[in-house]
Write an enzyme that holds these catalytic residues in place. Structure first.
Site, PDB file in Angstrom:
ATOM      1  CB  CYS A  13     115.534  57.784  -4.062  1.00 43.65           C
ATOM      2  SG  CYS A  13     116.600  56.690  -5.040  1.00 43.65           S
TER       3      CYS A  13
ATOM      4  CB  CYS B 122     111.491  56.804  -2.926  1.00 45.94           C
ATOM      5  SG  CYS B 122     110.762  55.160  -2.993  1.00 45.94           S
TER       6      CYS B 122
ATOM      7  CB  CYS C 174     103.496  47.739  -9.715  1.00 54.63           C
ATOM      8  SG  CYS C 174     104.963  48.618  -9.181  1.00 54.63           S
TER       9      CYS C 174
ATOM     10  CB  CYS D 264     114.720  50.360  -1.223  1.00 57.50           C
ATOM     11  SG  CYS D 264     115.564  50.638  -2.803  1.00 57.50           S
TER      12      CYS D 264
ATOM     13  CD  GLU E 178     103.260  48.015   0.787  1.00 50.95           C
ATOM     14  OE1 GLU E 178     103.003  48.875  -0.070  1.00 50.95           O
ATOM     15  OE2 GLU E 178     103.247  48.223   2.003  1.00 50.95           O
TER      16      GLU E 178
ATOM     17  CB  CYS F 295     105.533  55.954  -8.425  1.00 49.25           C
ATOM     18  SG  CYS F 295     105.018  55.271  -9.967  1.00 49.25           S
TER      19      CYS F 295
HETATM   20  N1  SAH Z   1     114.391  51.154  -7.573  1.00 50.18           N
HETATM   21  C1  SAH Z   1     113.868  51.070  -8.907  1.00 50.18           C
HETATM   22  C2  SAH Z   1     112.493  50.450  -8.956  1.00 50.18           C
HETATM   23  C3  SAH Z   1     111.412  51.288  -8.290  1.00 50.18           C
HETATM   24  S1  SAH Z   1     110.506  52.076  -9.527  1.00 50.18           S
HETATM   25  C4  SAH Z   1     113.881  52.438  -9.556  1.00 50.18           C
HETATM   26  O1  SAH Z   1     114.130  53.411  -8.853  1.00 50.18           O
HETATM   27  O2  SAH Z   1     113.697  52.539 -10.762  1.00 50.18           O
HETATM   28  C5  SAH Z   1     109.723  53.333  -8.687  1.00 50.18           C
HETATM   29  C6  SAH Z   1     109.614  54.554  -9.547  1.00 50.18           C
HETATM   30  O3  SAH Z   1     108.873  55.538  -8.823  1.00 50.18           O
HETATM   31  C7  SAH Z   1     110.960  55.167  -9.860  1.00 50.18           C
HETATM   32  O4  SAH Z   1     110.966  55.660 -11.161  1.00 50.18           O
HETATM   33  C8  SAH Z   1     111.046  56.312  -8.861  1.00 50.18           C
HETATM   34  O5  SAH Z   1     111.900  57.330  -9.323  1.00 50.18           O
HETATM   35  C9  SAH Z   1     109.606  56.735  -8.775  1.00 50.18           C
HETATM   36  N2  SAH Z   1     109.274  57.368  -7.505  1.00 50.18           N
HETATM   37  C10 SAH Z   1     109.846  57.175  -6.304  1.00 50.18           C
HETATM   38  N3  SAH Z   1     109.265  57.940  -5.380  1.00 50.18           N
HETATM   39  C11 SAH Z   1     108.284  58.640  -6.005  1.00 50.18           C
HETATM   40  C12 SAH Z   1     107.323  59.582  -5.570  1.00 50.18           C
HETATM   41  N4  SAH Z   1     107.249  59.957  -4.302  1.00 50.18           N
HETATM   42  N5  SAH Z   1     106.477  60.085  -6.474  1.00 50.18           N
HETATM   43  C13 SAH Z   1     106.524  59.681  -7.767  1.00 50.18           C
HETATM   44  N6  SAH Z   1     107.396  58.780  -8.228  1.00 50.18           N
HETATM   45  C14 SAH Z   1     108.277  58.274  -7.355  1.00 50.18           C
END
Ligand code: SAH
Length: 356
Positions: free
Chosen positions: A127, A130, A116, A123, A103, A345
């Site tokens: 986390c 996410c 993006c 992944c 995506e 995100c």
């Molecule tokens: N793996 C890398 C690249 C992904 S960026 C990283 O973690 O930086 C995706 C961003 O969205 C990250 O800053 C992550 O912390 C944030 N994110 C993940 N899940 C989210 C959610 N449910 N709501 C808002 N932000 C989220």
């Protein structure tokens, strides 16, 4: 045309022109016995003119095109489905050659159009907030599959649109796929034949693979770090895999060593989870942790998802958190975008796997 058949690959599977870097393409051109400038011509067709077929390469003679097409292909993505949000964010789901999908999200905002980009299918990390993390890792993307997202998004732009910023914040952990990421960025920033992007308009985000930060510096792009917690206990429960690899202390030490050009800042992203990491004490700890760093903070209130065991804090709580951080550092609140099509995100996961 000199055609040195014996030096060309004899295998039956065609050469993927998109898999070749500049050196590889140069070698292929040499094996055909063609003049060296053909390398740049072919690469320009692939990246600047987004050719999908060797026959489009009209500055190559017909005989050369036929020779090339007999051995090589341009395997661009096999399909693309677009979901449009009411806020005009667009989520593009690309089907790759092995049937997996990836995506990429186009986010228009005033005078910007940010793309993006994903670096993995699924992944490596887990986390807890996410949705992509719940998929596990299917596989790393290849350099050309990372670029494919940019090429397809460009093919699909509305008239008059131009992508202004690229952020590696899609599916996956970019620094867990460093080689493909670096090669993709080299092709994106190459001016003579590549996409000619200024590295200043590109941001790579990491969940905190501290030991690899130094490999981002030579690419000249901006670096973002997903901080998301202010103590190791908190971070271990929210981002167990990455915190196991590097503690907060190790991560912030690597950030301090990062050779940041004088006019740039490191970006720290912070997902706010109601009653988990959104207290005034957390905000004060963010300030303390980032002291002496040339940093800015982007706050993101949690975008909810099925099976995500956290809640979104109220706007007042987000504002109070911002006020505390802003006393010490630039601090912004990111608007959620594309929520209705699961494009925000942390929401990137194959559509059919998400119950809308
Ligand atoms: N793996 C890398 C690249 C992904 S960026 C990283 O973690 O930086 C995706 C961003 O969205 C990250 O800053 C992550 O912390 C944030 N994110 C993940 N899940 C989210 C959610 N449910 N709501 C808002 N932000 C989220």
């Amino acid at each position: 045309m000199r055609y040195q058949k014996d030096t060309l690959p004899s295998s039956t599977s065609p050469i993927n022109l998109l898999s070749l870097d500049e050196v590889g393409m140069g070698r292929l051109v040499q094996q055909f016995g063609w003049p060296r400038y053909r390398t740049g011509q072919i690469l320009r067709w692939l990246y600047q003119r987004r050719a999908k077929d060797i026959n489009q390469m009209t500055d190559l003679g017909q005989a050369e095109r036929t020779a090339l097409a007999s051995l090589a292909t341009i395997p661009r993505a096999v399909g693309c489905t677009v979901f449009r949000s009411i806020d005009h964010t667009r989520k593009l789901i690309l089907t790759l050659n092995d049937g997996l999908s990836v995506e990429t999200v186009l986010i228009p905002d005033e005078d910007r159009l940010t793309l993006c980009v994903s670096t993995q299918v699924g992944c490596t990390l887990d986390c807890r907030f996410c949705l992509t993390g719940t998929m596990g890792l299917k596989r790393n993307l290849k350099a050309h599959e990372i670029i494919e997202q940019v090429l397809t998004a460009q093919d699909r732009l509305d008239s008059g649109e131009r992508i202004t910023n690229l952020v590696f914040m899609g599916m996956g952990e970019p620094l867990a796929n460093m080689e493909a990421l670096s090669e993709a960025i080299r092709r994106l920033t190459n001016k003579p034949w590549g996409l000619g992007w200024s590295p200043r308009r590109i941001t790579v985000s990491t969940a905190g693979l501290a030991a690899r930060l130094k490999d981002v510096a030579p690419l000249g792009v901006n670096l973002a770090i997903s901080l998301n917690a202010t103590t190791d206990d908190q971070r271990a429960s929210l981002m167990p895999a990455v915190n196991g690899i590097a503690s907060l202390k190790t991560l912030l030490a690597a950030c301090r060593r990062y050779p940041l050009p004088p006019t740039r800042r490191l970006t720290f992203e912070y997902v706010l989870l109601k009653d988990v990491n959104d207290t005034d004490a957390d905000a004060r700890r963010v300030v303390k942790l980032l002291a002496n760093l040339n940093a800015k903070v982007n706050l993101i209130a949690l975008n909810p998802g099925p099976g995500i065991p956290f809640e979104t804090p109220d706007p007042q709580r987000v504002a109070a958190f911002q006020t505390i951080v802003r006393r010490a550092l630039p601090c912004f609140v990111r608007k959620p975008r594309g929520l209705d099509v699961y494009a925000a995100c942390g929401q990137l996961k194959r559509m059919e796997l998400v119950t809308l």
